[in-house]
Design a protein around this motif. Sequence first.
Motif, PDB file in Angstrom:
ATOM      1  N   SER A  26      18.908  99.117  73.392  1.00  0.00           N
ATOM      2  CA  SER A  26      18.306  98.141  72.476  1.00  0.00           C
ATOM      3  C   SER A  26      19.188  97.900  71.260  1.00  0.00           C
ATOM      4  N   ASN A  27      19.794  98.958  70.742  1.00  0.00           N
ATOM      5  CA  ASN A  27      20.657  98.821  69.581  1.00  0.00           C
ATOM      6  C   ASN A  27      21.854  97.928  69.886  1.00  0.00           C
ATOM      7  N   ARG A  30      20.743  94.259  70.361  1.00  0.00           N
ATOM      8  CA  ARG A  30      20.533  93.573  69.088  1.00  0.00           C
ATOM      9  C   ARG A  30      21.860  93.128  68.475  1.00  0.00           C
ATOM     10  N   THR A  31      22.840  94.023  68.513  1.00  0.00           N
ATOM     11  CA  THR A  31      24.154  93.706  67.943  1.00  0.00           C
ATOM     12  C   THR A  31      24.799  92.541  68.677  1.00  0.00           C
ATOM     13  N   LYS A  34      23.051  89.185  67.894  1.00  0.00           N
ATOM     14  CA  LYS A  34      23.426  88.683  66.570  1.00  0.00           C
ATOM     15  C   LYS A  34      24.825  88.081  66.598  1.00  0.00           C
ATOM     16  N   GLY A  83      15.933  87.615  66.736  1.00  0.00           N
ATOM     17  CA  GLY A  83      17.234  88.174  67.092  1.00  0.00           C
ATOM     18  C   GLY A  83      18.349  87.155  66.930  1.00  0.00           C
ATOM     19  N   LEU A 207      15.071  93.723  72.825  1.00  0.00           N
ATOM     20  CA  LEU A 207      15.519  93.619  71.441  1.00  0.00           C
ATOM     21  C   LEU A 207      14.883  94.694  70.572  1.00  0.00           C
ATOM     22  N   PHE A 208      13.575  94.927  70.782  1.00  0.00           N
ATOM     23  CA  PHE A 208      12.834  95.847  69.902  1.00  0.00           C
ATOM     24  C   PHE A 208      12.503  97.190  70.553  1.00  0.00           C
TER      25      PHE A 208
END
Length: 211
Positions: A26-27, A30-31, A34, A83, A207-208
């Motif tokens: 997930s981390n 997310r990166t 973005k 996101g 994402l979360f």
Amino acid sequence: MENLTIIDHPLIQHKLTEMRKKSTSSNHFRTLLKEISLLLAYEITRNLPMTEISIETPMEQFNSPTLDGKKLALISILRAGNGLLDGILDLIPSARVGFVGLYRNEETLEPVEYYSKVPSELSSRVSIVVDPMLATGNSAVHAVDTLVSHGASIENIKFMALVAAPEGVEKLLSKHPKIEIFVAALDEKLNDHAYIVPGLGDAGDRLFGTK
């Protein structure tokens, strides 16, 4: 498809491949999202209206280009849209921000709204609606309808997604033929549960970390 732009920049496609992997955390997801949103934003804002203003450099006074009109409106379809929103705000920090909160009724596949708050004066702003997945198109249509009901002109609304299904693109363009759609990939189809195939799963859950 007319009014559909697939942004096939090598960096976008590489990062999207990493996001598609089931093993991506997930981390990291997310990166990557973005980072991709920044690259997509460059393309979606390419034709924003411009004007000239007189400025003074250390050398002389001259007329220099600048964005024209009111500040952009960025509209996130909650929750996964955030996101993409975060990356675009890094690029355009002065943009106005709105939210349309929707969840999908799993029986009817229709969107159910639980929250809506959009910027003022949408009639004189370019609005960019963001959601990582354009699947059935129902949420996208609902969000665009919300903006139109608040005075936005359909010619000034753009839709940004990471991955789209042909069914979703067709649904959105059938309701709003003049809207511009920007995606990183147009995938094969929707499966029996209305998820994009090959897709990348539920973008919000990934994402979360709620999968």
